[in-house]
Design a protein around this motif. Structure first.
Motif, PDB file in Angstrom:
ATOM      1  N   ILE A 490       0.820  -1.219   0.000  1.00 31.69           N
ATOM      2  CA  ILE A 490       0.000   0.000   0.000  1.00 31.69           C
ATOM      3  C   ILE A 490       0.848   1.261   0.000  1.00 31.69           C
ATOM      4  O   ILE A 490       0.563   2.224  -0.725  1.00 31.69           O
ATOM      5  CB  ILE A 490      -0.959   0.011   1.225  1.00 31.69           C
ATOM      6  CG1 ILE A 490      -1.839  -1.251   1.226  1.00 31.69           C
ATOM      7  CG2 ILE A 490      -1.832   1.254   1.190  1.00 31.69           C
ATOM      8  CD1 ILE A 490      -2.746  -1.388   0.036  1.00 31.69           C
ATOM      9  N   GLU A 494       0.756   4.304  -2.723  1.00 37.29           N
ATOM     10  CA  GLU A 494       0.473   5.689  -2.342  1.00 37.29           C
ATOM     11  C   GLU A 494       1.590   6.615  -2.814  1.00 37.29           C
ATOM     12  O   GLU A 494       1.330   7.750  -3.226  1.00 37.29           O
ATOM     13  CB  GLU A 494       0.295   5.783  -0.819  1.00 37.29           C
ATOM     14  CG  GLU A 494      -1.005   5.148  -0.326  1.00 37.29           C
ATOM     15  CD  GLU A 494      -1.281   5.424   1.141  1.00 37.29           C
ATOM     16  OE1 GLU A 494      -0.354   5.893   1.834  1.00 37.29           O
ATOM     17  OE2 GLU A 494      -2.412   5.152   1.588  1.00 37.29           O
ATOM     18  N   TRP A 506      -7.100   2.920  -8.079  1.00 36.02           N
ATOM     19  CA  TRP A 506      -7.305   2.398  -6.722  1.00 36.02           C
ATOM     20  C   TRP A 506      -8.393   1.339  -6.659  1.00 36.02           C
ATOM     21  O   TRP A 506      -8.449   0.556  -5.694  1.00 36.02           O
ATOM     22  CB  TRP A 506      -7.604   3.548  -5.760  1.00 36.02           C
ATOM     23  CG  TRP A 506      -6.363   4.316  -5.439  1.00 36.02           C
ATOM     24  CD1 TRP A 506      -5.970   5.513  -5.960  1.00 36.02           C
ATOM     25  CD2 TRP A 506      -5.314   3.915  -4.560  1.00 36.02           C
ATOM     26  NE1 TRP A 506      -4.758   5.890  -5.469  1.00 36.02           N
ATOM     27  CE2 TRP A 506      -4.322   4.920  -4.588  1.00 36.02           C
ATOM     28  CE3 TRP A 506      -5.107   2.807  -3.734  1.00 36.02           C
ATOM     29  CZ2 TRP A 506      -3.147   4.861  -3.848  1.00 36.02           C
ATOM     30  CZ3 TRP A 506      -3.937   2.734  -2.986  1.00 36.02           C
ATOM     31  CH2 TRP A 506      -2.978   3.746  -3.045  1.00 36.02           C
ATOM     32  N   LYS A 511      -6.587  -4.862  -0.192  1.00 34.56           N
ATOM     33  CA  LYS A 511      -6.216  -4.434   1.156  1.00 34.56           C
ATOM     34  C   LYS A 511      -4.862  -5.007   1.584  1.00 34.56           C
ATOM     35  O   LYS A 511      -4.288  -4.560   2.570  1.00 34.56           O
ATOM     36  CB  LYS A 511      -7.290  -4.851   2.153  1.00 34.56           C
ATOM     37  CG  LYS A 511      -8.620  -4.126   1.952  1.00 34.56           C
ATOM     38  CD  LYS A 511      -9.639  -4.567   3.002  1.00 34.56           C
ATOM     39  CE  LYS A 511     -10.967  -3.822   2.806  1.00 34.56           C
ATOM     40  NZ  LYS A 511     -11.973  -4.247   3.818  1.00 34.56           N
ATOM     41  N   ASN A 521      -0.875  -6.875  -5.193  1.00 35.31           N
ATOM     42  CA  ASN A 521      -0.408  -5.494  -5.056  1.00 35.31           C
ATOM     43  C   ASN A 521       1.041  -5.346  -5.509  1.00 35.31           C
ATOM     44  O   ASN A 521       1.414  -4.365  -6.148  1.00 35.31           O
ATOM     45  CB  ASN A 521      -0.542  -5.029  -3.600  1.00 35.31           C
ATOM     46  CG  ASN A 521      -1.980  -4.689  -3.221  1.00 35.31           C
ATOM     47  OD1 ASN A 521      -2.858  -4.618  -4.078  1.00 35.31           O
ATOM     48  ND2 ASN A 521      -2.221  -4.489  -1.941  1.00 35.31           N
TER      49      ASN A 521
END
Length: 605
Positions: A490, A494, A506, A511, A521
């Motif tokens: 994450i 960002e 996004w 998560k 991710n």
């Protein structure tokens, strides 16, 4: 044959210093100046100059190669959800180059060659793409192509956007070659040990490039069929089709025809019978009888590689050789070797590296890489160029490598040139890690130098990343480059969004709670960074494991891209970032004492 005008410089070193976009601009400037001068000089004319320029600058493409690659693309991508409305491509038209202009086809082809290289969620796949979206696709394509081993020096995003036939076909050729040769190694096809004995013979086979292994395999099979000659290339040695005749009779005698190709005297007719035999084996692809007789090296290589994929004729009763039993340390070394090899090849040096531990032992390639990173630091008068017959000359080259390393303040305690000549894996990997780290820090330092700022340290990179994320309104931060929370990806997403808000979708981000979500991710981070313009060679596992060095270099590469952005035209920045050979940023997975002990010291100076 069809042709188009591109720019080719006779000096390879000079050619590597410019992209095709820059070379075309230079060509235009030179032409305008020369056009005003040549007419007035005695004994010369503008037509003489134009003839000379045309000789140097004319590129041609092989229609046979285009047809073969189109057939390959139609076969492997015909069922793709996005591309099926554009396929099949007609090989008699320029449809291939038109479709390539959007960038989607090339990205998808890379994933066919090396599955998982590109997270396809990062590809812009709208029916109508604007120029910026196309540029993102091309940037992602070129950086991903480098990451699987393609040489993309002198190919820019503008070249792909314009569908330059010679450059597009050259890139496609490399991608397909990587796909076809993927299994020609001991890791994927351990039965290849049948070609050699034990010990050093196996080590030699491990060090050979796939093309050489394929030739050795071919000769191994030809010997079974009592073929008298040795095939040393995929061009002149196979033009008469005799080697193919024997090879296919050994591998698939049940498919041989009553009219044996051995009895046919006409090479073209014999080549036709060979392809009919291959057809019955399910192997006819990539070339025509004329291509065999013409000795087309790319298509002959593709043909033989495809035969190897379909039927290699090696024993299923593989000899047990302890040398091949891989332990966790070997797997780590393999990942490190891959990262360094791809990075060195991305620099645009004259020698292509197939195996770091073998190809660097003469010192020459290391000197070339060092010279790319720190021009002028190598004393070429003291260096010996391959082929090097005298062992002490190799030691001299490697001694200079170590001397320069110490000059650059690398940690090289008890390291001598002979350690490199002997192929000491740990020391070679440690040296390369420090060289790559030096490269990115120098690039950052040079950018800051123009702003009259101090040298960059690892603490500066960490602070920059946290401030960027904070300024974008997010609350995440990393405590260090070994912060285990980085494994969910994450923070890096960002950070990427902070430097270019539109680059991260996004709705595609998970998560990062489960292992599968973290991996999704991680793969997305790599593709988004490449799409942005970062030249990186890390794998998703490196993010999942939070490798301290990898986290540092990934962050530094994003910082470097962002730091360059304000000083250049936006579209030009993306083009230059994606192809510059001297600005490639690599990521390795080194974790040995030699490199670990120097990391913090070097980066905090």
């Amino acid at each position: 044959m069809s042709s188009f005008v591109g720019v080719l410089v006779s000096d390879p070193w000079l050619q590597n210093q410019f992209t095709q976009v820059e070379l075309r601009q230079l060509k235009s400037q030179v032409y305008l100046k020369m056009q005003g001068r040549v007419g007035g000089g005695k004994g010369s004319s503008s037509s003489d100059f134009l003839k000379a320029a045309t000789t140097m600058l004319l590129h041609t493409i092989s229609e046979s190669e285009k047809a073969a690659y189109v057939a390959h693309i139609n076969s492997y991508l015909g069922g793709d959800g996005f591309l099926k409305k554009y396929l099949p491509i007609d090989p008699l038209t320029d449809g291939l180059f038109e479709i390539a202009k959007g960038g989607v086809l090339l990205c998808k082809l890379i994933n066919v060659a090396v599955p998982g290289t590109i997270d396809e969620r990062a590809i812009n796949t709208k029916r109508v793409l604007n120029p910026w979206e196309k540029n993102e696709n091309h940037t992602l394509c070129l950086n991903s192509a480098k990451a699987i081993g393609c040489t993309v020096v002198n190919i820019g995003t503008q070249d792909l956007a314009e569908g330059r036939p010679h450059l597009v076909l050259g890139l496609i050729s490399q991608i397909i070659k990587i796909q076809l040769l993927a299994d020609v190694n001991l890791k994927k096809t351990p039965q290849l040990v049948e070609l050699v004995g034990d010990g050093k013979d196996v080590e030699e086979l491990l060090s050979l490039p796939p093309e050489k292994i394929l030739l050795r395999w071919m000769n191994f099979q030809l010997k079974k069929g009592s073929f008298k000659r040795t095939v040393t290339n995929f061009s002149s040695d196979v033009k008469d089709a005799e080697a193919y005749t024997y090879l296919l009779n050994v591998l698939a005698p049940e498919h041989s025809d009553k009219q044996s190709a051995k009895t046919v005297t006409n090479p073209l007719q014999r080549a036709g019978l060979v392809l009919e035999h291959a057809d019955r084996m399910g192997c006819r692809r990539y070339l025509t009888p004329k291509d065999i007789v013409d000795g087309s090296p790319n298509l002959n290589l593709a043909f033989v590689a495809h035969i190897f994929q379909k039927r290699n004729g090696l024993s299923s009763q593989m000899k047990q050789i302890s040398f091949l039993e891989e332990n966790p340390d070997d797997a780590l070394i393999s990942r490190e070797e891959r990262a360094f090899r791809l990075w060195i090849n991305s620099l645009g040096i004259s020698t292509y590296i197939n195996n770091v531990f073998e190809d660097l032992r003469n010192g020459w390639v290391l000197l070339e890489a060092i010279d790319k990173i720190s021009p002028g630091i190598v004393s070429w008068k003291m260096a010996s160029k391959p082929p090097i017959k005298m062992p002490f000359r190799k030691v001299e080259n490697c001694n200079q490598v170590v001397k320069i390393g110490k000059q650059l303040k690398f940690s090289l305690v008890n390291v001598a040139g002979n350690d490199i000549v002997q192929g000491n894996k740990k020391l070679i990997l440690a040296f390369l890690w420090q060289l790559m780290r030096y490269n990115i820090l120098q690039l950052l330092k040079n950018l800051k130098f123009h702003s009259h700022e101090k040298e960059i340290t690892d603490a500066d990179i960490l602070k920059w990343a946290n401030n960027k994320v904070k300024d974008s309104g997010k609350s995440l931060r990393m405590e260090s480059f070994k912060d285990k929370t980085l494994s969910n990806g994450i923070f890096f997403l960002e950070l990427l969004s902070a430097v270019e808000p539109r680059v991260v979708n996004w709705s595609l981000v998970t998560k990062g709670e489960s292992g599968e979500e973290k991996k999704m991710n991680a793969t997305y981070i790599i593709s988004v960074a490449r799409k942005l313009g970062c030249s990186i060679f890390l794998l998703p596992e490196d993010i999942l494991e939070v490798n301290q060095k990898m986290m540092l270099t990934l962050t530094a590469s994003i910082m470097y891209w962002h730091s360059k952005k304000p000083t250049e035209d936006k579209s030009a920045a993306s083009d230059s970032d994606s192809v510059s050979s001297s600005e490639g940023v690599s990521h390795s997975t080194i974790d040995d004492s030699a490199s670990e002990s120097s990391t913090d010291d070097s980066l905090s100076r």
